[in-house]
Scaffold this motif. Structure first.
Motif, mmCIF file in Angstrom:
data_model
loop_
_atom_site.group_PDB
_atom_site.id
_atom_site.type_symbol
_atom_site.label_atom_id
_atom_site.label_comp_id
_atom_site.label_asym_id
_atom_site.label_seq_id
_atom_site.Cartn_x
_atom_site.Cartn_y
_atom_site.Cartn_z
ATOM 1 N N SER A 15 -3.526 10.125 -2.907
ATOM 2 C CA SER A 15 -2.430 10.620 -2.069
ATOM 3 C C SER A 15 -2.309 12.131 -2.210
ATOM 4 O O SER A 15 -2.416 12.667 -3.312
ATOM 5 C CB SER A 15 -1.100 9.981 -2.491
ATOM 6 O OG SER A 15 -1.192 8.577 -2.507
ATOM 7 N N TRP A 71 -2.751 9.810 3.014
ATOM 8 C CA TRP A 71 -3.259 8.837 2.055
ATOM 9 C C TRP A 71 -4.694 8.485 2.415
ATOM 10 O O TRP A 71 -5.038 8.346 3.580
ATOM 11 C CB TRP A 71 -2.401 7.574 2.081
ATOM 12 C CG TRP A 71 -0.976 7.820 1.709
ATOM 13 C CD1 TRP A 71 -0.497 8.809 0.894
ATOM 14 C CD2 TRP A 71 0.169 7.071 2.152
ATOM 15 N NE1 TRP A 71 0.867 8.725 0.789
ATOM 16 C CE2 TRP A 71 1.307 7.662 1.540
ATOM 17 C CE3 TRP A 71 0.344 5.962 2.966
ATOM 18 C CZ2 TRP A 71 2.588 7.186 1.741
ATOM 19 C CZ3 TRP A 71 1.624 5.472 3.168
ATOM 20 C CH2 TRP A 71 2.733 6.081 2.560
ATOM 21 N N LYS A 128 0.823 -1.205 0.000
ATOM 22 C CA LYS A 128 0.000 0.000 0.000
ATOM 23 C C LYS A 128 0.859 1.258 0.000
ATOM 24 O O LYS A 128 0.636 2.181 -0.797
ATOM 25 C CB LYS A 128 -0.940 0.007 1.214
ATOM 26 C CG LYS A 128 -1.873 1.212 1.248
ATOM 27 C CD LYS A 128 -2.854 1.117 2.404
ATOM 28 C CE LYS A 128 -2.189 1.257 3.745
ATOM 29 N NZ LYS A 128 -3.148 1.325 4.869
ATOM 30 N N GLU A 129 1.850 1.309 0.890
ATOM 31 C CA GLU A 129 2.698 2.499 0.986
ATOM 32 C C GLU A 129 3.460 2.741 -0.316
ATOM 33 O O GLU A 129 3.557 3.882 -0.791
ATOM 34 C CB GLU A 129 3.677 2.355 2.148
ATOM 35 C CG GLU A 129 3.037 2.368 3.527
ATOM 36 C CD GLU A 129 2.550 1.000 3.973
ATOM 37 O OE1 GLU A 129 2.591 0.065 3.140
ATOM 38 O OE2 GLU A 129 2.131 0.868 5.140
ATOM 39 N N THR A 133 -11.219 5.985 4.514
ATOM 40 C CA THR A 133 -10.266 5.792 5.597
ATOM 41 C C THR A 133 -8.999 6.540 5.205
ATOM 42 O O THR A 133 -8.664 6.638 4.029
ATOM 43 C CB THR A 133 -9.931 4.310 5.824
ATOM 44 O OG1 THR A 133 -9.428 3.739 4.607
ATOM 45 C CG2 THR A 133 -11.168 3.547 6.260
ATOM 46 N N THR A 134 -8.312 7.087 6.185
ATOM 47 C CA THR A 134 -7.093 7.849 5.898
ATOM 48 C C THR A 134 -5.939 7.338 6.729
ATOM 49 O O THR A 134 -6.111 6.779 7.809
ATOM 50 C CB THR A 134 -7.281 9.353 6.183
ATOM 51 O OG1 THR A 134 -7.587 9.535 7.566
ATOM 52 C CG2 THR A 134 -8.379 9.945 5.318
ATOM 53 N N GLN A 135 -4.756 7.543 6.179
ATOM 54 C CA GLN A 135 -3.521 7.256 6.903
ATOM 55 C C GLN A 135 -2.656 8.498 6.798
ATOM 56 O O GLN A 135 -2.278 8.915 5.708
ATOM 57 C CB GLN A 135 -2.795 6.049 6.307
ATOM 58 C CG GLN A 135 -1.488 5.717 7.021
ATOM 59 C CD GLN A 135 -0.811 4.488 6.455
ATOM 60 O OE1 GLN A 135 -1.385 3.786 5.630
ATOM 61 N NE2 GLN A 135 0.400 4.226 6.882
ATOM 62 N N GLN A 136 -2.372 9.105 7.939
ATOM 63 C CA GLN A 136 -1.569 10.319 7.958
ATOM 64 C C GLN A 136 -0.135 9.941 8.276
ATOM 65 O O GLN A 136 0.143 9.378 9.331
ATOM 66 C CB GLN A 136 -2.116 11.315 8.980
ATOM 67 C CG GLN A 136 -3.535 11.769 8.646
ATOM 68 C CD GLN A 136 -4.100 12.707 9.688
ATOM 69 O OE1 GLN A 136 -3.376 13.193 10.550
ATOM 70 N NE2 GLN A 136 -5.392 12.965 9.622
ATOM 71 N N VAL A 137 0.757 10.228 7.342
ATOM 72 C CA VAL A 137 2.165 9.871 7.500
ATOM 73 C C VAL A 137 2.951 11.169 7.639
ATOM 74 O O VAL A 137 3.789 11.504 6.824
ATOM 75 C CB VAL A 137 2.658 9.056 6.282
ATOM 76 C CG1 VAL A 137 3.978 8.364 6.611
ATOM 77 C CG2 VAL A 137 1.628 8.009 5.883
ATOM 78 N N HIS A 182 1.068 4.004 -3.040
ATOM 79 C CA HIS A 182 0.705 5.410 -2.797
ATOM 80 C C HIS A 182 1.833 6.327 -3.265
ATOM 81 O O HIS A 182 1.584 7.378 -3.864
ATOM 82 C CB HIS A 182 0.428 5.647 -1.316
ATOM 83 C CG HIS A 182 -0.997 5.472 -0.925
ATOM 84 N ND1 HIS A 182 -2.009 6.259 -1.406
ATOM 85 C CD2 HIS A 182 -1.592 4.584 -0.079
ATOM 86 C CE1 HIS A 182 -3.166 5.887 -0.876
ATOM 87 N NE2 HIS A 182 -2.935 4.865 -0.076
ATOM 88 N N TYR A 229 -7.597 4.710 -4.276
ATOM 89 C CA TYR A 229 -6.510 5.161 -3.402
ATOM 90 C C TYR A 229 -6.014 6.508 -3.914
ATOM 91 O O TYR A 229 -5.695 6.646 -5.106
ATOM 92 C CB TYR A 229 -5.359 4.153 -3.405
ATOM 93 C CG TYR A 229 -5.697 2.803 -2.812
ATOM 94 C CD1 TYR A 229 -5.315 2.478 -1.514
ATOM 95 C CD2 TYR A 229 -6.378 1.843 -3.555
ATOM 96 C CE1 TYR A 229 -5.612 1.230 -0.957
ATOM 97 C CE2 TYR A 229 -6.682 0.596 -3.016
ATOM 98 C CZ TYR A 229 -6.303 0.296 -1.722
ATOM 99 O OH TYR A 229 -6.597 -0.932 -1.189
#
Length: 367
Positions: free
Chosen positions: A193, A269, A174-175, A257-261, A178, A191
């Motif tokens: 970004s 993302w 996934k990472e 859904t989100t992923q904050q990096v 993105h 997906y």
């Protein structure tokens, strides 16, 4: 920006370019990856083409290491790397190589082959480098341009911690996607970004409003998917959109859904779920919000979006106005990262330049 479907079984490999990346430029400028594990073993092209013969080759290599008093763990590790390079890596797989400061991503374009011709480099003053790449087990690669590692998302850099010369990075699917593809579809899900470049403190209101904007983009997609047979006026369309958004919010049925990096700057993302048509609209609305023109791997996708583009634009302008997107974008210094994977694999750069001449910041075009 190119929109494509990426299967979840797409394979990612890391092949280190020698100790401390000493052969990084040899790899890049000669369009290869190579390992030297079996240089002292007798093998040929015919053996490499036969999986059973490869197993025998790897078995003999492992036994040679054990005879040299290497530990079983070390011998098994090295033998496994050879097996992965020959039998598990495939044409079309994504391959990554790196040194302490730089990283490049490419596409594998050949099966494993043997080549004992040494690879050298031409220095900036036209002299020949003294550093020779002698590794005989190789694969051809179409490389993208180099990027500085300190500009990568932390999650990407963390995926390169393994010490092996050859290892799979599939667990970071996934990472990596993105980072490489920015906006893509996989198993019907969308997906997307975005990059937060704000170096000052991030205002919580901007983050909250940006989250609402992403939710409303999903509502745009839901509105169109649920009402494909209707021919609304602009006013009617906006009314249906507002009603769809209210229902999704009340029922808590948004799929975002989100992923904050990041702390700041950094990456955010997001993923939405649903049928593929919905995901296609989500991605196109997201790109159009940033004035990025989408292009398509599938001609049917292009026709579908062109048929709905006016409706997407009408609802998108409403969202941008209601949620002050211009202010949010400015407050977060928002941008969409450049795509590293495109529909065509670029030709490898055969010119040989000084190391830093190849390095570009985040907005570079690659494979």
């Amino acid at each position: 920006m190119y929109i494509q479907d990426i299967p979840k079984d797409k394979k990612f490999w890391v092949v280190r370019s020698g100790d401390a990346g000493m052969f990084y430029e040899h790899f890049i400028h000669n369009a290869v990856v190579a390992i030297g594990h079996i240089d002292e073993v007798d093998y040929n092209e015919e053996i490499l083409k036969d999986p059973d013969e490869v197993l025998k080759l790897v078995y003999n290599y492992k036994n040679n290491l054990l005879e040299k008093k290497e530990t079983l763990a070390s011998a098994s590790n090295k033998a496994g790397q050879v097996l992965r390079f020959i039998n598990e890596m495939s044409i079309g797989d994504i391959v990554i190589t790196l040194d302490a400061k730089r990283i490049a991503v490419g596409v594998v374009t050949s099966d494993a082959f043997k080549d004992t011709k040494h690879i050298t480099l031409i220095n900036a003053d036209s002299s020949t480098s003294d550093t020779l790449l002698k590794f005989s087990l190789r694969r051809s690669v179409d490389w993208g341009k180099t990027q500085f590692r300190n500009q990568l998302p932390l999650a990407i850099n963390n995926s390169f911690r393994a010490n092996q010369t050859v290892f799979s990075a599939n667990e970071h699917w996934k990472e990596l996607n993105h980072w490489l593809s920015v906006a893509f579809i996989s198993d019907g899900d969308a997906y997307i970004s975005s990059r937060i470049e704000q170096k000052e403190g991030i205002h919580n209101l901007d983050i909250a409003q940006y989250a609402i904007i992403i939710n409303k983009i999903e509502a745009i997609a839901e509105t169109l998917v649920r009402n494909q047979e209707h021919n609304f006026s602009e006013e009617e369309l906006l009314e249906v959109f507002e009603e769809t958004y209210k229902k999704l919010r009340k029922s808590r049925t948004f799929t975002v859904t989100t992923q904050q990096v990041f702390l700041s700057p950094g990456d955010l993302w997001a993923k939405t779920s649903g049928e593929r048509t919905k995901s296609l609209i989500v991605i196109c609305a997201f790109l159009l919000m940033f004035d990025i023109e989408p292009s398509f791997a599938d001609q049917h996708d292009k026709v579908f979006i062109e048929a709905h583009r006016e409706s997407i634009s009408v609802m998108l302008e409403k969202v941008k106005d209601d949620e002050s997107f211009t202010d949010v974008k400015k407050g977060l210094a928002l941008k969409v990262p450049a795509q590293k994977l495109s529909k065509k694999v670029s030709a490898s750069n055969s010119s040989q330049k000084k190391a830093d001449d190849d390095c570009e910041p985040d907005d570079f075009e690659a494979i």
